[in-house]
Design a protein around this motif. Structure first.
Motif, PDB file in Angstrom:
ATOM      1  N   THR A   1       0.801  -1.214   0.000  1.00  0.00           N
ATOM      2  CA  THR A   1       0.000   0.000   0.000  1.00  0.00           C
ATOM      3  C   THR A   1       0.838   1.270   0.000  1.00  0.00           C
ATOM      4  OG1 THR A   1      -0.146  -0.117   2.415  1.00  0.00           O
ATOM      5  CG2 THR A   1      -1.927  -1.123   1.164  1.00  0.00           C
ATOM      6  N   LEU A   2       1.993   1.244   0.640  1.00  0.00           N
ATOM      7  CA  LEU A   2       2.805   2.447   0.746  1.00  0.00           C
ATOM      8  C   LEU A   2       4.245   2.169   0.333  1.00  0.00           C
ATOM      9  CD1 LEU A   2       1.572   3.898   4.168  1.00  0.00           C
ATOM     10  CD2 LEU A   2       0.926   4.659   1.876  1.00  0.00           C
ATOM     11  N   LEU A   3       4.865   3.159  -0.275  1.00  0.00           N
ATOM     12  CA  LEU A   3       6.250   3.060  -0.714  1.00  0.00           C
ATOM     13  C   LEU A   3       7.082   4.129  -0.004  1.00  0.00           C
ATOM     14  CD1 LEU A   3       5.565   2.777  -4.552  1.00  0.00           C
ATOM     15  CD2 LEU A   3       6.134   0.888  -3.005  1.00  0.00           C
ATOM     16  N   ARG A   4       8.360   3.840   0.144  1.00  0.00           N
ATOM     17  CA  ARG A   4       9.271   4.769   0.804  1.00  0.00           C
ATOM     18  C   ARG A   4       9.889   5.719  -0.223  1.00  0.00           C
ATOM     19  NH1 ARG A   4      14.722   5.394   1.771  1.00  0.00           N
ATOM     20  NH2 ARG A   4      15.378   5.979   3.881  1.00  0.00           N
ATOM     21  N   PHE A   5       9.920   7.009   0.112  1.00  0.00           N
ATOM     22  CA  PHE A   5      10.509   8.016  -0.762  1.00  0.00           C
ATOM     23  C   PHE A   5      11.426   8.918   0.052  1.00  0.00           C
ATOM     24  CE2 PHE A   5       6.543   6.741  -2.686  1.00  0.00           C
ATOM     25  CZ  PHE A   5       6.877   6.575  -4.026  1.00  0.00           C
ATOM     26  N   GLU A   6      12.485   9.374  -0.584  1.00  0.00           N
ATOM     27  CA  GLU A   6      13.431  10.273   0.067  1.00  0.00           C
ATOM     28  C   GLU A   6      13.836  11.378  -0.901  1.00  0.00           C
ATOM     29  OE1 GLU A   6      17.848  10.231   2.230  1.00  0.00           O
ATOM     30  OE2 GLU A   6      16.792   8.335   1.789  1.00  0.00           O
ATOM     31  N   TYR A   7      13.840  12.624  -0.423  1.00  0.00           N
ATOM     32  CA  TYR A   7      14.195  13.772  -1.240  1.00  0.00           C
ATOM     33  C   TYR A   7      15.069  14.709  -0.408  1.00  0.00           C
ATOM     34  CZ  TYR A   7      10.033  12.299  -3.916  1.00  0.00           C
ATOM     35  OH  TYR A   7       9.095  11.589  -4.616  1.00  0.00           O
ATOM     36  N   GLN A   8      15.685  15.673  -1.068  1.00  0.00           N
ATOM     37  CA  GLN A   8      16.443  16.696  -0.346  1.00  0.00           C
ATOM     38  C   GLN A   8      16.340  18.029  -1.067  1.00  0.00           C
ATOM     39  OE1 GLN A   8      20.357  14.924  -0.211  1.00  0.00           O
ATOM     40  NE2 GLN A   8      21.029  15.968  -2.067  1.00  0.00           N
TER      41      GLN A   8
ATOM     42  N   GLN B   1      -2.247  17.987   3.637  1.00  0.00           N
ATOM     43  CA  GLN B   1      -2.531  18.047   2.208  1.00  0.00           C
ATOM     44  C   GLN B   1      -2.487  16.690   1.514  1.00  0.00           C
ATOM     45  OE1 GLN B   1      -0.499  21.066  -0.044  1.00  0.00           O
ATOM     46  NE2 GLN B   1      -0.719  22.615   1.548  1.00  0.00           N
ATOM     47  N   TYR B   2      -1.703  15.753   2.053  1.00  0.00           N
ATOM     48  CA  TYR B   2      -1.513  14.489   1.334  1.00  0.00           C
ATOM     49  C   TYR B   2      -1.831  13.260   2.179  1.00  0.00           C
ATOM     50  CZ  TYR B   2       0.784  17.601  -1.921  1.00  0.00           C
ATOM     51  OH  TYR B   2       1.042  18.633  -2.798  1.00  0.00           O
ATOM     52  N   GLY B   3      -2.204  13.465   3.425  1.00  0.00           N
ATOM     53  CA  GLY B   3      -2.529  12.333   4.286  1.00  0.00           C
ATOM     54  C   GLY B   3      -1.332  11.477   4.621  1.00  0.00           C
ATOM     55  N   ILE B   4      -0.134  12.011   4.467  1.00  0.00           N
ATOM     56  CA  ILE B   4       1.098  11.270   4.743  1.00  0.00           C
ATOM     57  C   ILE B   4       1.486  11.495   6.203  1.00  0.00           C
ATOM     58  CG2 ILE B   4       3.559  11.102   4.214  1.00  0.00           C
ATOM     59  CD1 ILE B   4       2.874  11.967   1.344  1.00  0.00           C
TER      60      ILE B   4
ATOM     61  N   ALA C   1       4.389   6.945   0.971  1.00  0.00           N
ATOM     62  CA  ALA C   1       3.240   7.432   0.206  1.00  0.00           C
ATOM     63  C   ALA C   1       2.701   6.317  -0.692  1.00  0.00           C
ATOM     64  CB  ALA C   1       3.646   8.641  -0.631  1.00  0.00           C
ATOM     65  N   PRO C   2       1.457   6.451  -1.155  1.00  0.00           N
ATOM     66  CA  PRO C   2       0.857   5.381  -1.953  1.00  0.00           C
ATOM     67  C   PRO C   2       1.401   5.259  -3.369  1.00  0.00           C
ATOM     68  CG  PRO C   2      -0.657   7.223  -1.747  1.00  0.00           C
ATOM     69  CD  PRO C   2       0.481   7.501  -0.815  1.00  0.00           C
ATOM     70  N   SER C   3       2.014   6.324  -3.898  1.00  0.00           N
ATOM     71  CA  SER C   3       2.516   6.269  -5.272  1.00  0.00           C
ATOM     72  C   SER C   3       3.578   7.337  -5.476  1.00  0.00           C
ATOM     73  CB  SER C   3       1.378   6.491  -6.269  1.00  0.00           C
ATOM     74  OG  SER C   3       0.916   7.834  -6.204  1.00  0.00           O
ATOM     75  N   LYS C   4       4.343   7.176  -6.560  1.00  0.00           N
ATOM     76  CA  LYS C   4       5.357   8.170  -6.889  1.00  0.00           C
ATOM     77  C   LYS C   4       4.717   9.492  -7.294  1.00  0.00           C
ATOM     78  CE  LYS C   4       9.716   8.764  -9.367  1.00  0.00           C
ATOM     79  NZ  LYS C   4       9.489  10.179  -9.709  1.00  0.00           N
ATOM     80  N   THR C   5       3.557   9.419  -7.895  1.00  0.00           N
ATOM     81  CA  THR C   5       2.855  10.644  -8.286  1.00  0.00           C
ATOM     82  C   THR C   5       2.530  11.494  -7.060  1.00  0.00           C
ATOM     83  OG1 THR C   5       1.878   9.564 -10.217  1.00  0.00           O
ATOM     84  CG2 THR C   5       0.811  11.576  -9.424  1.00  0.00           C
ATOM     85  N   VAL C   6       1.988  10.842  -6.034  1.00  0.00           N
ATOM     86  CA  VAL C   6       1.674  11.559  -4.800  1.00  0.00           C
ATOM     87  C   VAL C   6       2.954  12.053  -4.139  1.00  0.00           C
ATOM     88  CG1 VAL C   6       0.716  11.332  -2.472  1.00  0.00           C
ATOM     89  CG2 VAL C   6      -0.471  10.298  -4.423  1.00  0.00           C
TER      90      VAL C   6
END
Length: 328
Positions: A27-34, A195-198, A48-53
């Protein structure tokens, strides 16, 4: 006021553990940004549920950080903070944005709680000692005395019904360096949720860390905390973590080390090596207390009083026995 890159300066590091098993990523994937801003590198990790989100959330976080920098920076001449400072001593009541209002309000609260050990009206002193570090030249004692005369958080008058602010003393300047990054980290965590429910998220503002829900399958985010002579990994969530100190960012003048942390009570930078670590319900709170505790003389009685009056606040203070000192 505080150290911007705590990874290098205090060996504080983050470990983000996760597996690629199907049960965790159904259901959820891990994402990391800087994102570089406020003189440091912001990092965020969330599920988050998708890369788009996730990409949309990342874009929103970058925009929020850029906006907050334009509000709170004392380096950017046209920031909202600096425009407010330009009205000091004029008697003008300035209508401020919601972001600036809330960080100023929080700053005033921590100034009262710490009896002025945390005080954002040190801005004129900050600029004076910043120049000294750059030129490696001791400031004139008269200039220090004049700048110190402008330090008093009570000279910030906030009119809550109109969200207007008046700076009473001419020439006084504000410095949000001891609270701004913690505030920004909390704002990012709030934006993700609203805004994103994260909710499973970590925001790292150059070492000021805001933690939401734990990563999937974990009981908390793995945070390695530096103590006096060792480190300890703790699983933490729903809190803020900050380390601050006077040991590494300094300038040597006349045989003494002067820290980037200024004592609002004396007008002089700290000369003793001290490091503080705080865990608090919010990163804003952890950030402000970490700065204040560096300059406070905390004995056992005061510690009990602070802990009793601030539920959820935990702190550690480490002082080097061989630290140099200067009598003023």
């Amino acid at each position: 006021m505080k150290i911007l890159a705590l990874y290098l300066l205090f060996s504080i590091s983050l470990f983000f553990t996760f597996t690629s098993s199907a049960c965790e990523t159904d259901t959820l994937l891990r994402f990391e940004y800087q994102h570089p801003q406020m003189g440091t590198m912001f990092r965020w990790v969330f599920y988050a549920p998708s890369k788009t989100v996730a990409d949309a959330a990342n874009t929103a976080l970058k925009a929020k950080i850029d906006t907050l920098n334009a509000v709170m920076s004392d380096y950017f001449p046209e920031s909202e903070l600096n425009r407010l400072c330009q009205t000091s001593g004029t008697g003008k009541k300035v209508k401020v944005s919601n972001d600036l209002w809330r960080v100023l309000k929080a700053s005033q609260q921590y100034s009262k709680k710490t009896q002025g050990a945390f005080d954002i009206t040190i801005g004129t002193l900050t600029r004076l000692w910043r120049r000294a570090r750059s030129l490696k030249e001791m400031p004139d004692s008269t200039h220090i005395k004049t700048a110190h005369g402008l330090v008093n958080y009570r000279n910030i008058k906030m009119h809550r019904f109109s969200h207007r602010v008046r700076l009473q003393k001419q020439g006084m300047k504000l410095d949000l360096g001891g609270i701004g990054q913690g505030f920004a980290a909390d704002e990012c965590l709030y934006l993700l949720k609203k805004q994103y429910g994260i909710t499973a998220a970590m925001i790292d503002a150059g070492g000021d860390i805001a933690l939401g829900d734990a990563p999937l399958g974990q009981t908390g985010w793995r945070i390695e905390l530096p103590y006096a002579d060792s480190t300890e990994v703790k699983l933490l969530s729903h809190c803020g973590v900050t380390v601050s100190g006077a040991k590494y960012r300094y300038v040597e003048l006349d045989g003494h080390r002067y820290s980037h942390i200024i004592d609002p009570h004396s007008g002089w930078p700290l000369t003793k090596h001290v490091k503080t670590m705080t865990i608090a319900p919010t990163c804003t709170q952890a950030d402000a207390w970490a700065t204040a505790l560096c300059v406070m003389n905390v004995d056992a009685a005061l510690r009990r009083s602070i802990e009793a009056e601030n539920p959820g606040l935990k702190f550690w203070i480490f002082r080097d026995k061989d630290a140099s000192s200067v009598k003023y």
